[in-house]
Design an enzyme around this catalytic site. Structure first.
Site, PDB file in Angstrom:
ATOM      1  N   ARG A  24       0.809   5.167  63.799  1.00 14.71           N
ATOM      2  CA  ARG A  24      -0.448   4.520  64.191  1.00 14.71           C
ATOM      3  C   ARG A  24      -1.665   5.411  63.974  1.00 14.71           C
ATOM      4  NH1 ARG A  24       0.240   4.285  70.725  1.00 14.71           N
ATOM      5  NH2 ARG A  24       2.174   3.258  70.147  1.00 14.71           N
ATOM      6  N   HIS A  25      -1.475   6.717  63.926  1.00 14.64           N
ATOM      7  CA  HIS A  25      -2.633   7.559  63.576  1.00 14.64           C
ATOM      8  C   HIS A  25      -2.287   8.461  62.397  1.00 14.64           C
ATOM      9  CE1 HIS A  25      -0.593   9.600  66.881  1.00 14.64           C
ATOM     10  NE2 HIS A  25      -1.206   8.899  67.798  1.00 14.64           N
TER      11      HIS A  25
ATOM     12  N   GLU B 141       6.200  22.451  77.103  1.00 15.92           N
ATOM     13  CA  GLU B 141       4.816  22.033  77.332  1.00 15.92           C
ATOM     14  C   GLU B 141       4.827  21.170  78.581  1.00 15.92           C
ATOM     15  OE1 GLU B 141       2.435  20.698  74.024  1.00 15.92           O
ATOM     16  OE2 GLU B 141       1.199  19.436  75.323  1.00 15.92           O
TER      17      GLU B 141
ATOM     18  N   ARG C 156       3.999   9.483  64.820  1.00 14.66           N
ATOM     19  CA  ARG C 156       4.726   8.488  65.614  1.00 14.66           C
ATOM     20  C   ARG C 156       5.560   7.605  64.706  1.00 14.66           C
ATOM     21  NH1 ARG C 156       2.194   8.000  71.036  1.00 14.66           N
ATOM     22  NH2 ARG C 156       3.770   6.440  71.397  1.00 14.66           N
TER      23      ARG C 156
ATOM     24  N   HIS D   3       0.629  14.217  65.996  1.00 15.80           N
ATOM     25  CA  HIS D   3       1.816  13.488  66.473  1.00 15.80           C
ATOM     26  C   HIS D   3       2.151  12.428  65.430  1.00 15.80           C
ATOM     27  CE1 HIS D   3       3.737  11.029  70.018  1.00 15.80           C
ATOM     28  NE2 HIS D   3       4.563  11.185  69.004  1.00 15.80           N
TER      29      HIS D   3
ATOM     30  N   ASP E  27      -5.143  13.653  66.310  1.00 14.36           N
ATOM     31  CA  ASP E  27      -4.635  12.293  66.067  1.00 14.36           C
ATOM     32  C   ASP E  27      -5.749  11.250  66.019  1.00 14.36           C
ATOM     33  OD1 ASP E  27      -2.067  13.225  66.080  1.00 14.36           O
ATOM     34  OD2 ASP E  27      -1.609  12.559  68.124  1.00 14.36           O
ATOM     35  N   HIS E  28      -6.722  11.408  66.928  1.00 17.41           N
ATOM     36  CA  HIS E  28      -7.722  10.347  67.019  1.00 17.41           C
ATOM     37  C   HIS E  28      -8.799  10.415  65.946  1.00 17.41           C
ATOM     38  CE1 HIS E  28      -5.604   8.557  70.168  1.00 17.41           C
ATOM     39  NE2 HIS E  28      -5.679   9.628  70.936  1.00 17.41           N
TER      40      HIS E  28
ATOM     41  N   GLY F 246      -6.620  16.685  73.022  1.00 18.12           N
ATOM     42  CA  GLY F 246      -6.941  15.748  71.956  1.00 18.12           C
ATOM     43  C   GLY F 246      -8.048  14.786  72.301  1.00 18.12           C
TER      44      GLY F 246
ATOM     45  N   HIS G  10      -2.231  17.126  78.044  1.00 19.01           N
ATOM     46  CA  HIS G  10      -2.348  15.688  78.272  1.00 19.01           C
ATOM     47  C   HIS G  10      -3.412  15.388  79.317  1.00 19.01           C
ATOM     48  CE1 HIS G  10      -0.705  11.792  77.124  1.00 19.01           C
ATOM     49  NE2 HIS G  10      -1.305  11.411  78.228  1.00 19.01           N
ATOM     50  N   GLY G  11      -4.413  14.655  78.872  1.00 19.58           N
ATOM     51  CA  GLY G  11      -5.475  14.216  79.775  1.00 19.58           C
ATOM     52  C   GLY G  11      -6.440  15.324  80.170  1.00 19.58           C
TER      53      GLY G  11
ATOM     54  N   ASN H 235      -5.521  18.563  69.195  1.00 18.16           N
ATOM     55  CA  ASN H 235      -4.791  17.411  68.679  1.00 18.16           C
ATOM     56  C   ASN H 235      -5.795  16.490  67.978  1.00 18.16           C
ATOM     57  OD1 ASN H 235      -3.780  14.722  68.556  1.00 18.16           O
ATOM     58  ND2 ASN H 235      -2.125  15.320  69.924  1.00 18.16           N
TER      59      ASN H 235
ATOM     60  N   THR I 164      -0.291   5.991  74.908  1.00 18.35           N
ATOM     61  CA  THR I 164      -0.156   7.422  74.617  1.00 18.35           C
ATOM     62  C   THR I 164       1.129   7.898  75.299  1.00 18.35           C
ATOM     63  OG1 THR I 164      -1.234   9.585  74.775  1.00 18.35           O
ATOM     64  CG2 THR I 164      -1.617   8.054  76.595  1.00 18.35           C
ATOM     65  N   THR I 165       1.485   9.164  75.093  1.00 18.12           N
ATOM     66  CA  THR I 165       2.749   9.657  75.650  1.00 18.12           C
ATOM     67  C   THR I 165       2.737   9.570  77.169  1.00 18.12           C
ATOM     68  OG1 THR I 165       2.638  11.239  73.847  1.00 18.12           O
ATOM     69  CG2 THR I 165       4.390  11.559  75.455  1.00 18.12           C
TER      70      THR I 165
ATOM     71  N   GLU J  43       4.057  17.138  66.764  1.00 19.24           N
ATOM     72  CA  GLU J  43       4.676  16.419  67.892  1.00 19.24           C
ATOM     73  C   GLU J  43       5.505  15.286  67.321  1.00 19.24           C
ATOM     74  OE1 GLU J  43       1.844  14.862  70.605  1.00 19.24           O
ATOM     75  OE2 GLU J  43       1.027  16.818  71.083  1.00 19.24           O
TER      76      GLU J  43
HETATM   77  N1  PXP Z   1       0.413  17.277  74.427  1.00 21.28           N
HETATM   78  C1  PXP Z   1       1.273  16.294  74.097  1.00 21.28           C
HETATM   79  C2  PXP Z   1       2.715  16.639  74.030  1.00 21.28           C
HETATM   80  C3  PXP Z   1       0.834  14.983  73.808  1.00 21.28           C
HETATM   81  O1  PXP Z   1       1.724  14.026  73.505  1.00 21.28           O
HETATM   82  C4  PXP Z   1      -0.549  14.728  73.835  1.00 21.28           C
HETATM   83  C5  PXP Z   1      -1.038  13.353  73.494  1.00 21.28           C
HETATM   84  O2  PXP Z   1      -0.738  13.069  72.181  1.00 21.28           O
HETATM   85  C6  PXP Z   1      -1.413  15.789  74.148  1.00 21.28           C
HETATM   86  C7  PXP Z   1      -0.917  17.037  74.462  1.00 21.28           C
HETATM   87  C8  PXP Z   1      -2.894  15.606  74.146  1.00 21.28           C
HETATM   88  O3  PXP Z   1      -3.261  14.698  75.137  1.00 21.28           O
HETATM   89  P1  PXP Z   1      -4.761  14.180  75.206  1.00 21.28           P
HETATM   90  O4  PXP Z   1      -5.006  13.402  73.959  1.00 21.28           O
HETATM   91  O5  PXP Z   1      -4.769  13.338  76.431  1.00 21.28           O
HETATM   92  O6  PXP Z   1      -5.635  15.386  75.286  1.00 21.28           O
END
Ligand code: PXP
Length: 244
Positions: free
Chosen positions: A52-53, A154, A48, A46, A12-13, A216, A194-195, A10, A103-104, A73
């Site tokens: 924002r990104h 997911e 949004r 993603h 995004d950042h 991400g 996520h995380g 991911n 974040t989500t 996403e």
């Molecule tokens: N999967 C989904 C569906 C997400 O929304 C995110 C965060 O945008 C991620 C994975 C990646 O999460 P992280 O940035 O914490 O790795």
């Protein structure tokens, strides 16, 4: 022995950093291509509501130039479905979205939105997009995803990643394993994310039948130290070792 688990990155950042000064640096496409070159199996972005990104123009540019599948996403809104139907990414992951969240947070509540999300999933699937639904490892939500007709889920790994004690972490991991097993019995493809970090990813890779992880923030953060290609290679190396 576990099978190969795909790594979706991911980015995004990377866009967050670019947007901090409003210019084109770092160049998102160049970074995405470097991530692919370093061994990622897919690129996730993603889009949004507040942009924002990642922005709309990024979606088109990446769609036209990526070599690996693009996973978009998005929230289950009419605006996002319209954009996805025009862009036709390989995959869409529907996520919950709240304006003030950093974040989500948490997975979708599918149980109470079967017909609304079902209609969006049907439109996207009819356009040949592989739809996944971002949910907590909860049997009712997994069952609802199956009823809705999405081929992929997911699993939200946030509670596992944020567990305060080893006991809590083990219990969250157990829930993820059970959720994945239940989903596989229903014929669903199971991704997770996520995380996830270099330090907590291995047990998730080892969940039987795991197809893809989306990572991400921690990967992009690590890239500040070692560079983006090396950060991808590090995650890939850890995942490959956990696959064995
Ligand atoms: N999967 C989904 C569906 C997400 O929304 C995110 C965060 O945008 C991620 C994975 C990646 O999460 P992280 O940035 O914490 O790795």
């Amino acid at each position: 022995m576990n099978q190969y688990v795909r790594l979706g990155v991911n980015i995004d950042h990377v866009a967050t950093l670019r947007n901090a000064r409003g210019g084109t640096d770092p160049n998102l496409l160049q970074m995405a291509l470097a991530v692919e070159e370093a061994g990622a199996d897919g690129i996730t972005i993603h889009l949004r509501e507040d942009r924002r990104h990642v922005r709309d123009d990024d979606v088109w540019l990446l769609r036209d130039h990526l070599r690996t599948p693009m996973n978009l996403e998005m929230a289950a809104t009419d605006e996002m479905v319209r954009i996805a139907l025009k862009a036709t990414p390989k995959a869409c992951c529907i996520v919950p979205e709240h304006r003030r969240e950093v974040t989500t947070e948490g997975g979708l509540d599918l149980v109470n939105q079967v017909s609304q999300i079902g209609a969006q999933v049907a439109k996207l699937s009819d356009a040949g997009i592989e739809v996944s639904l971002f949910i907590d490892p909860n049997t009712e939500q997994i069952q609802a995803a199956h009823e809705i007709g999405a081929p992929v889920i997911e699993l939200h790994t946030g509670e596992y990643a944020n567990a305060a004690t080893p006991e809590q972490r083990d219990s969250k991991l157990k829930r993820l394993k059970e959720g994945a097993m239940f989903a596989h019995r229903l014929g669903l493809i199971v991704n997770a994310g996520h995380g996830l970090t270099k330090f907590n990813v291995a047990p998730i890779v080892s969940i039987g039948g795991m197809y893809e992880l989306n990572i991400g923030h921690s990967l992009v953060a690590r890239a500040l130290m070692v560079g983006l290609p090396e950060a991808v290679r590090e995650f890939r190396w850890i995942m490959d070792r956990a696959c064995r």
